[in-house]
Design a protein around this motif. Structure first.
Motif, mmCIF file in Angstrom:
data_model
loop_
_atom_site.group_PDB
_atom_site.id
_atom_site.type_symbol
_atom_site.label_atom_id
_atom_site.label_comp_id
_atom_site.label_asym_id
_atom_site.label_seq_id
_atom_site.Cartn_x
_atom_site.Cartn_y
_atom_site.Cartn_z
ATOM 1 N N ARG A 175 69.495 44.070 30.030
ATOM 2 C CA ARG A 175 69.263 44.762 28.425
ATOM 3 C C ARG A 175 69.789 43.729 27.812
ATOM 4 O O ARG A 175 69.116 43.686 26.157
ATOM 5 C CB ARG A 175 70.493 46.012 28.387
ATOM 6 C CG ARG A 175 71.505 46.115 28.224
ATOM 7 C CD ARG A 175 72.861 47.181 27.832
ATOM 8 N NE ARG A 175 72.559 47.938 29.522
ATOM 9 C CZ ARG A 175 73.020 48.835 29.833
ATOM 10 N NH1 ARG A 175 74.096 49.464 28.323
ATOM 11 N NH2 ARG A 175 73.106 49.370 30.709
ATOM 12 N N THR A 176 70.554 42.588 27.726
ATOM 13 C CA THR A 176 70.665 41.641 27.060
ATOM 14 C C THR A 176 69.415 40.526 27.343
ATOM 15 O O THR A 176 69.643 39.832 26.252
ATOM 16 C CB THR A 176 72.287 41.116 27.551
ATOM 17 O OG1 THR A 176 71.913 40.058 28.572
ATOM 18 C CG2 THR A 176 73.348 41.647 27.333
ATOM 19 N N GLY A 177 69.033 41.008 28.241
ATOM 20 C CA GLY A 177 67.456 39.496 28.240
ATOM 21 C C GLY A 177 67.794 38.055 28.370
ATOM 22 O O GLY A 177 67.205 37.053 27.881
ATOM 23 N N ARG A 236 64.234 44.147 26.821
ATOM 24 C CA ARG A 236 64.277 44.849 24.987
ATOM 25 C C ARG A 236 63.242 44.269 25.428
ATOM 26 O O ARG A 236 62.503 42.898 25.453
ATOM 27 C CB ARG A 236 65.226 44.550 23.677
ATOM 28 C CG ARG A 236 66.014 45.443 23.901
ATOM 29 C CD ARG A 236 66.777 45.354 23.009
ATOM 30 N NE ARG A 236 68.414 46.131 22.499
ATOM 31 C CZ ARG A 236 68.999 46.901 23.209
ATOM 32 N NH1 ARG A 236 69.460 45.410 24.031
ATOM 33 N NH2 ARG A 236 70.121 47.542 22.959
ATOM 34 N N SER A 237 61.987 44.977 23.672
ATOM 35 C CA SER A 237 60.366 44.571 23.943
ATOM 36 C C SER A 237 60.444 43.113 22.773
ATOM 37 O O SER A 237 59.650 42.276 23.365
ATOM 38 C CB SER A 237 59.869 45.415 22.999
ATOM 39 O OG SER A 237 59.360 46.536 24.610
ATOM 40 N N ASP A 252 63.089 40.515 23.160
ATOM 41 C CA ASP A 252 62.950 39.705 23.980
ATOM 42 C C ASP A 252 62.460 39.166 25.018
ATOM 43 O O ASP A 252 62.431 38.412 25.082
ATOM 44 C CB ASP A 252 64.085 39.376 24.814
ATOM 45 C CG ASP A 252 65.462 40.308 24.541
ATOM 46 O OD1 ASP A 252 65.558 39.765 22.598
ATOM 47 O OD2 ASP A 252 65.858 41.274 24.722
ATOM 48 N N GLY A 276 56.267 41.115 24.452
ATOM 49 C CA GLY A 276 56.642 42.767 23.255
ATOM 50 C C GLY A 276 56.481 42.689 21.906
ATOM 51 O O GLY A 276 56.373 43.600 21.331
ATOM 52 N N GLU A 336 61.406 50.809 22.304
ATOM 53 C CA GLU A 336 62.193 49.504 21.925
ATOM 54 C C GLU A 336 62.154 49.056 23.505
ATOM 55 O O GLU A 336 62.954 47.184 24.235
ATOM 56 C CB GLU A 336 63.816 49.781 22.260
ATOM 57 C CG GLU A 336 65.240 49.449 21.956
ATOM 58 C CD GLU A 336 66.240 50.505 21.789
ATOM 59 O OE1 GLU A 336 67.282 49.570 21.320
ATOM 60 O OE2 GLU A 336 66.086 51.040 21.731
ATOM 61 N N TRP A 337 62.254 49.433 24.734
ATOM 62 C CA TRP A 337 62.333 49.089 25.709
ATOM 63 C C TRP A 337 61.339 48.482 26.761
ATOM 64 O O TRP A 337 60.078 49.081 26.199
ATOM 65 C CB TRP A 337 63.142 50.503 26.733
ATOM 66 C CG TRP A 337 64.563 50.392 26.186
ATOM 67 C CD1 TRP A 337 65.071 51.589 25.801
ATOM 68 C CD2 TRP A 337 65.627 49.491 26.677
ATOM 69 N NE1 TRP A 337 66.121 51.483 25.025
ATOM 70 C CE2 TRP A 337 66.811 50.420 25.759
ATOM 71 C CE3 TRP A 337 65.845 48.315 27.080
ATOM 72 C CZ2 TRP A 337 67.894 49.349 25.938
ATOM 73 C CZ3 TRP A 337 66.703 48.060 25.993
ATOM 74 C CH2 TRP A 337 68.081 48.384 26.426
ATOM 75 N N LEU A 397 70.178 55.017 28.384
ATOM 76 C CA LEU A 397 69.275 54.284 27.276
ATOM 77 C C LEU A 397 68.896 55.132 26.783
ATOM 78 O O LEU A 397 67.582 55.001 25.969
ATOM 79 C CB LEU A 397 68.801 52.651 27.557
ATOM 80 C CG LEU A 397 69.802 51.624 28.109
ATOM 81 C CD1 LEU A 397 68.917 50.383 29.180
ATOM 82 C CD2 LEU A 397 70.726 51.743 27.207
#
Length: 310
Positions: free
Chosen positions: A25-27, A56-57, A59, A63, A74-75, A106
């Motif tokens: 999630r932090t990319g 995340r999209s 990142d 996306g 978002e994901w 999430l």
């Protein structure tokens, strides 16, 4: 981006189409093809038909189009085949991805919410149902157009254990599929899918090949339901126990062959279980089925990669 010394992993499956799941999630994770192959290795790694990363999209370069289509996505489901190649879409993978998001806190679909998910094939919408999760798989089409619909085929397929070349119908589900009808369960069981079927003309980006046996229709309290049995050879993977986009392609091909009176709901039996395919308005299709998380653990990345290169 970096590759950590240890990597938290989760193992999940949808009708035994299995995946290694990563929370990024932090990319910050460098997920290259070598790491994907090592994680998916069934002897030296965790083992799976593919690797799915939560990211995340915002990142990912891919996306941008997703967020332009729906800012709520978002994901992003960053899905890789077991050979390390990128894949546009995976119907079973989306369900497992959402199950993983709920596990991570999430997402929450318990109140009947619809969740937007980013994929390389566009935004996909997921809801919770009795079977597990239902995914609006988006718009499908026949690459061969009306000529293929009228003829019932636009390709030829040969496979080990199958006598002669067979006519096949190409179906685009955001990723490519080629569907072949067989006459009996005996023909299906005799196939050797340890080798990729040969498809003519050769698809430029490869193709998943579904071998299907139509099993007719049955009356249920909710209406007439079609029934097919299927095996699949997935590009970049080999034979898998299930393929969500492949199940959709199989149902759509059989419905196309059946004509205008075909059912809109199909039960598709795969070696790993059963999924339900529902044809929606606007040439869209929905896939419903289970999603399970079966293990959580930690991988020593150096040992993983070292084992994969021996």
């Amino acid at each position: 981006m970096t590759t950590p010394a240890t990597l938290a992993v989760t193992k999940g499956h949808g009708t035994q189409n299995d995946f290694v799941l990563l929370d990024d999630r932090t990319g910050t994770l460098e997920l290259d093809a070598d790491l994907v192959r090592a994680l998916a290795d069934r002897r030296a790694g965790v083992g799976g038909d593919g690797v799915i990363r939560v990211v995340r999209s915002a990142d990912l370069p891919e996306g941008a189009a997703v967020l332009a289509a729906d800012p709520a996505a978002e994901w992003f489901m960053d899905y890789r085949n077991a050979d390390g190649s990128l894949a546009q879409m995976c119907g079973n993978g989306v369900r497992v991805f959402v199950r993983f998001l709920e596990h991570l806190g999430l997402a929450d679909l318990s109140d009947g919410a619809r969740l937007a998910i980013g994929t390389r094939a566009g935004v996909r919408y997921v809801t919770r149902v009795v079977e597990g999760y239902a995914v609006d798989m988006g718009v499908w089409h026949l690459p061969g157009g009306e000529a293929a619909r009228t003829a019932g085929h636009d390709a030829l397929v040969s496979a080990a254990g199958l006598v002669g070349e067979r006519p096949a119908l190409s179906v685009d589900m955001g990723n490519p599929h080629t569907v072949v009808a067989l006459a009996s369960d005996a023909e299906l069981d005799a196939l050797d899918l340890t080798r990729a079927p040969a498809v003519t003309p050769v698809p430029p980006e490869g193709t998943n090949v579904e071998l299907v046996v139509p099993l007719g229709e049955e009356a249920t309290p909710d209406g007439v339901v079609g029934h097919v049995r299927m095996r699949v050879h997935e590009r970049g993977v080999g034979e898998t126990r299930s393929c969500g986009t492949g199940a959709c392609a199989a149902a759509l091909a059989v419905a196309t062959w059946a004509g205008s009176g075909a059912p809109s709901v199909w039960r598709v039996d795969v070696p790993g279980g059963t999924v339900t395919v529902t044809m929606l308005d606007g040439d869209r299709v929905e896939l419903a089925g289970p999603a399970e998380l079966v293990a959580h653990g930690e991988v020593d990345v150096a040992a993983l990669v070292r084992g994969a290169t021996l």
